[in-house]
Design an enzyme around this catalytic site. Structure first.
Site, PDB file in Angstrom:
ATOM      1  CD  GLU A  60      -2.397  -1.605   2.492  1.00  0.00           C
ATOM      2  OE1 GLU A  60      -2.361  -0.875   3.487  1.00  0.00           O
ATOM      3  OE2 GLU A  60      -2.712  -2.809   2.536  1.00  0.00           O
TER       4      GLU A  60
ATOM      5  CG  HIS B  55      -2.448   1.371  14.601  1.00  0.00           C
ATOM      6  ND1 HIS B  55      -3.733   1.059  14.957  1.00  0.00           N
ATOM      7  CD2 HIS B  55      -2.493   1.667  13.274  1.00  0.00           C
ATOM      8  CE1 HIS B  55      -4.519   1.191  13.893  1.00  0.00           C
ATOM      9  NE2 HIS B  55      -3.792   1.539  12.870  1.00  0.00           N
TER      10      HIS B  55
ATOM     11  CD  GLU C  97      -3.494  -5.002   4.351  1.00  0.00           C
ATOM     12  OE1 GLU C  97      -4.649  -5.427   4.116  1.00  0.00           O
ATOM     13  OE2 GLU C  97      -3.281  -3.857   4.795  1.00  0.00           O
TER      14      GLU C  97
ATOM     15  CG  ASP D  55       0.215  -3.344  14.977  1.00  0.00           C
ATOM     16  OD1 ASP D  55      -0.013  -3.297  16.183  1.00  0.00           O
ATOM     17  OD2 ASP D  55       1.258  -2.856  14.471  1.00  0.00           O
ATOM     18  CG  PHE D  56      -2.208  -3.523   9.444  1.00  0.00           C
ATOM     19  CD1 PHE D  56      -2.823  -3.139  10.625  1.00  0.00           C
ATOM     20  CD2 PHE D  56      -1.662  -2.532   8.636  1.00  0.00           C
ATOM     21  CE1 PHE D  56      -2.894  -1.801  11.002  1.00  0.00           C
ATOM     22  CE2 PHE D  56      -1.729  -1.195   9.010  1.00  0.00           C
ATOM     23  CZ  PHE D  56      -2.346  -0.822  10.185  1.00  0.00           C
TER      24      PHE D  56
END
Ligand SMILES: Cc1ncc(C[n+]2csc(CCOP(=O)(O)OP(=O)(O)O)c2C)c(N)n1
Ligand SMILES: Cc1ncc(C[n+]2csc(CCOP(=O)(O)OP(=O)(O)O)c2C)c(N)n1
Ligand SMILES: [Mg+2]
Ligand SMILES: [Mg+2]
Lengths: 339, 352, 339, 352
Positions: B29, B123, B54, B79-80
């Site tokens: 991204e 985050h 993702e 975190d993602f």
């Protein structure tokens, strides 16, 4: 459903609140990424106007306009964002995780996660509170996230009392959604078997009308709806957005970046001239757009709502909203507690 | 040698690899803007801006690596990883094992981690323990620009998947992006030696090798990323109290440099793990197992993150390993006889 | 592109191979879940007929028909599934992870994962082997998996040289796809900006023609395609599928399940009669359908292809295929190695 | 008391809860057939068949739990958690922390795990260590029908998210479904005491409590699920050699019953962890940390899964903890002096 002045009041309150957050953030009193909801206040006001007790909302990283419209305590929210022990969540959550169990409202900073959350709220509504509905708010960027796409299908397959609201501002951070998105989002949702609506998100009344029809349908157990509300991102992705800063002041704020890009575009080894040129032009185009949208009044829901009101009435309501928020900021900052 | 920022040192390694090897591509991204210089130089064909998908682009990166490319897939924040873990857990990590070594996945996942700037619990996670628990992945977490550069050089040459974690408190670009936003009104406890330093361009740092940052025979502090700098500061303070510390920078989580750990702890007979990841079921436990398996019985303690990281800066400071917490834990260990850890204070027990 | 008899030969080979797998599985020599590709052979043959060296394929849990058509060594595959050290992957992979680096072919047992994998193959093809393409195979159930939906978008957004092949058999294990899917899958893909095609997957020639056009387009760098091939699940979800066994022999195999369902549907506490009745009817309907499709000749690609051939020619080719597979099974079982 | 199968004991707990509490719903792929009796009794409104959209339905389960339901979300195999981890990592596990306890997520995730039937590396993982590393989740892994029932009873009453792992070798239904498929030609090493046993309907087993399955002062074997039965068999064999073992069934991974572990190891001064999950950065390491933190210095060893699980049955048997491996490791530990583990044989070192 609320009247025009009610809607205006919510838009004004939300804007006043967002602006207060901006000031606190700039003062360094709010930490981290602060994503304002400026530009989305019309969507928040229009949709909340259709909700009633027992309904639930799932929110993304711009939760505050909806929460203010729902009537969540402003002082508690401010204190939360100030990281105070007397905040809404005792300083544990912060701006991306504001919640209110009493209002059945929850936000999350993971892009797309508000959709499944909203679906779950809808499932609980149908099972425990027939006639109640859930609303999930998310952005256009989120519309490419797997769990959200899955939820479009799940909502249709399970016929959930759910309204999916896409606040389409055309951006995901520095990415133009059109550059990374196949097809049109409304058509996409329709292809999943959802009812759809497409409205100008700067027009709170239009949002309220479209959402009202969708929510009524959901209350009657009919098919769920995807509502796209076209909005504008008035304050960049988040406060301090480097794209906005560069666009505003290329000669000062953007100097480092622009110099690095220029040097790289001339460096030996790499793509041909054409490809390099397209890259540089693409970056310039982003800056141009960022500059144009920066606090763009043409697509400002507050401006829009103001125009539909008698000027004196509008001024009175705005003053009230500003005063309410100013009082909240004062109260939030009151001593009696220090980190 | 050149002075570089932490992020600059990584970018330099990537740029050099891209210039040399047309198989290296960057995707993720906002890479067109976050890696604007690479985008301007290598074009949209090799710096691919992705939608917020993702799972798709990470899975695609695995496929691309299998079919001849050497992708650097950027996951904005570690975190993602929950939305794309399958690509790492069941694809990238397993292809080599499934094919008995015949097919490899030369993929670099570049991602940011860590807290210290008040961004809240979704985050600021570390999560390197979770990723290191997956056989087939390498996981590196540098603490200096030189290591960041050298480990990225190695990762780009590695034949298997490497997770490269970039701590946001070291990486000025990310801290500016997510924490400061141009403000003069905020400050962060940035370790200076971590944020900027001398880098020898092209110098590899081998994956799987720890580095001893400071020597002292009384206690081993094992850490990585920001924790190393906190540990060094604590060691400095402790030295004035007569407690001399080894500070071991693990640099790689998986494969773990067991020899370096064992060698240090054999000498000091005390091990304090400073880990910004969650305390239980992760890196700190693994280090305990490593020393026990080596037949050592050190006094043992850990300074980690115990729970979801709170948003408020003062609570966050308490939650993340700090110089104070490290020094206090070290003192407790120093008082304990060798081979007997002091009871950790305030841990919840399962039956409580 | 191959001729009709070539296609028939691939269908016959694939079927012979699948049947051999079935026999080995029943003998207890293949372990775990064995998902046969019976019913999908026409899709495999039709599409592989359009591929050439440098193209890549990403496969799901029914990889074998495509792999046989690609020419992957049958003995090595069989030995792999027998768990032998001299197998394709030395016994490490098994039936859900058959791969061939030489053929750029890889399978995975995680539903939906073949789509991103195929997108990555396509990206590598475009970057390193212009003119080459990738094909991703998956089922209709997979079409609701987030990473697959994301890939529909990614393929369109990046304009990848990719053919997405949905082998639509109407089932995901015991779930009828229509019961959990909103909208139509072809329309859904089109809404993501993909070209689409919809063919009878039992007709290898029709598949080849549709895929040929799509693959040509991809080779020329034009937009990617979603091809839905309607197929039938001839051997249940996997060998030993309890639904199929119950459908075949309700009185013996299904006794336990049917008794438990009946008892539960009468148990005190629970839903009203209507809801219980709908549940039971729903389960009965599944059994009815499973029974109907069990080795259903009407939708069998082998039958279909056979009909289009001269009988003698067909018999000769089938005999050859059976003989080839029989030789492979013999060779695979040869001693010289024991677990 | 009634005799029940492992799966039957779980189903009974769920059925009872559903009959009593209209907030309990079941959702997941194929639940209409996998839980056909529940579907027939409670209808499609409470037994919801889902598309293959784990991220959506797991996220929805979190939302449903927040809004008043008590969902049992079925993830067919824990191996698939990679496609829906975010719902657990960043939503279910964090809501209570974010709201400082004000909002809880009473969600049960029912999922299967484990190998022993030749299904390959993407379908036989344990992954409880990965999940237990997430603060905010409880993770339970029963080894007997009674515990399966009692832990499900507790999970259904728990106010927070509980991951309930059902081992496929214990759960006859799953083994039949995925391994046997009606064949007489295959056999599996099913622990009989695990697959069927006496169950007291409604009897809770508290989350976070281990159970001592066998007592012996020479060595503690800590394990869970199938590993407990392998450990008991090994202990039986070792007893004939004069080595007496505690066999501790952890039952819950998180929160860990630290007291039970410490009490046993304090007595035996030797700890052998038998863990079907991956060796590094998981449960076995955490147990090492727990005993070190308690000031103990046991001889320590572990019998775990080292790498991606191979498909071939004979390779799989070598990869999974077996009675032989356990007994051999126990003997090695018994020979070592207390407080000095024997060097583990054949571990790769990071620098090799
Ligand atoms: C899964 C995930 N990926 C990436 C991010 C980082 N991120 C935060 S906001 C954002 C853009 C979201 O775009 P959109 O949904 O359109 O919302 P907008 O910010 O435009 O309101 C991104 C990529 C994230 N939070 N979660
Ligand atoms: C992510 C994931 N979820 C669930 C499963 C279990 N599973 C294996 S095959 C299958 C059905 C797949 O349906 P479809 O894609 O239509 O393929 P078909 O079996 O019908 O050929 C499911 C649910 C899985 N392997 N991976
Ligand atoms: Mg947007
Ligand atoms: Mg199907």
């Amino acid at each position: 459903m609320r009247s025009g002045s009610d809607l205006f009041r919510q838009v004004a309150r939300a804007r006043a609140f967002e602006d207060a957050l901006g000031a606190l953030w700039r003062e360094g009193r709010i930490s981290g990424e602060m994503h304002l909801g400026t530009g989305e206040e019309g969507v928040a006001a229009g949709i909340v106007a259709c909700l009633r007790e027992g309904d639930a909302v799932a929110l993304d990283h711009r939760p505050t306009p909806v929460l203010t419209a729902l009537g969540v305590d402003l002082v508690a929210m401010l204190r939360e964002m100030l990281g105070r022990e007397d905040g809404l969540h005792r300083g544990r959550a912060g701006h991306m995780h504001l919640m209110s169990r009493a209002h059945l409202a929850a936000s999350s900073g993971i892009v797309g996660s508000s959709a499944p959350l909203g679906a779950g709220f809808a499932l609980a509504a149908r099972t425990l509170r027939p006639g109640a509905v859930a609303v999930a708010f998310f952005g256009d960027g989120a519309a490419n996230q797997g769990m959200l796409l899955e939820t479009l299908n799940l909502a249709a397959a399970w016929s959930l009392p759910l309204l999916l609201v896409c606040k389409d501002n055309g951006w995901a951070i520095t990415t133009r959604t059109e550059n990374v998105t196949g097809g049109d989002l409304v058509a996409r949702a329709a292809a999943f078997g959802l009812e759809t609506a497409d409205v100008d998100g700067a027009d709170a009344g239009a949002v309220r009308d479209a959402a009202g029809a969708a929510i009524d349908r959901a209350r009657r157990g009919k098919s769920p709806t995807f509502l796209r509300a076209q909005v504008s991102r008035l304050d960049g992705h988040f406060l301090g957005d480097p794209l906005v800063r560069t666009a505003r002041a290329p000669a000062t704020e953007g100097r480092g970046l622009l110099a690095a890009v220029t040097a790289a575009s001339l460096a030996r080894g790499g793509a041909g001239l054409g490809a390099r040129g397209r890259s540089v032009l693409g970056l310039m185009d982003l800056l141009r757009r960022a500059r144009r949208e920066d606090r763009d009044t043409a697509r400002d829901p507050l401006e829009r709502a103001r125009r539909a009101m008698a000027p004196a009435e509008a001024a009175r309501i705005e003053d009230e909203a500003l005063a309410e928020v100013a009082r909240a900021v004062d109260a939030a900052g009151e001593s009696g507690w220090r980190a | 040698m050149a002075r570089m920022t932490f992020a600059g040192a990584i970018d330099a390694a990537v740029a050099e690899a891209m210039a040399r090897d047309p198989r290296v591509v960057v995707l993720g991204e906002d890479v067109h803007s976050l890696r604007a210089p690479l985008f301007a130089r290598f074009g949209a064909g090799r710096v691919l801006a992705a939608p917020i998908s993702e799972a798709a682009f990470m899975g695609a990166a695995v496929g691309a690596a299998m079919a001849g490319l050497r992708p650097v897939a950027e996951l904005m924040l570690v975190d993602f990883v929950g939305v794309c873990l399958d690509a790492l857990l069941n694809q990238a990590a397993k292809v080599e094992a499934f094919t008995a070594g015949a097919w490899k996945v030369p993929l670099v996942v570049r991602t940011t981690c860590g807290g210290g700037y008040g961004d809240g619990g979704q985050h600021e996670q570390a999560l390197w323990g979770l990723l290191a628990g997956i056989p087939g992945l390498s996981v590196v977490v540098p603490s200096t620009p030189a290591d960041a550069h050298g480990l990225m050089v190695s990762a780009l040459r590695h034949e298997g998947p490497v997770i490269f974690l970039e701590h946001k408190l070291l990486s000025g670009q990310w801290l500016e992006f997510m924490g400061r936003g141009g403000r003069e009104t905020v400050s962060f406890d940035v370790p200076r030696e971590g944020a900027e330093g001398e880098v020898t361009a092209g110098a590899e740092v081998a994956i799987g090798t720890a580095a001893l940052r400071r020597s002292g025979d009384d206690l081993t502090i094992a850490s990585l990323a920001v924790g190393v700098h906190r540990a060094l500061a604590a060691a400095e303070r402790l030295a004035t109290e007569g407690l001399r510390c080894d500070v071991l920078d693990l640099r790689t989580v998986r494969p773990m440099d067991r020899d370096a750990i064992v060698a240090s702890v054999r000498r000091t007979r005390r091990l304090l793990v400073v880990d910004e990841d969650y305390r239980e079921f992760g890196l700190s436990g693994e280090l305990a197992a490593v020393v026990l398996e080596a037949g050592l019985a050190p006094a043992f303690g850990r300074v980690c993150v115990d729970d979801t990281i709170p948003y408020a800066r003062h609570l966050e400071d308490e939650a993340l390993p700090s110089v104070e917490r490290i020094a206090a834990a070290a003192r407790r260990l120093a008082e304990a006889p060798h081979g007997a850890s002091p009871p950790p204070s305030g841990y919840p027990t399962a039956t409580s």
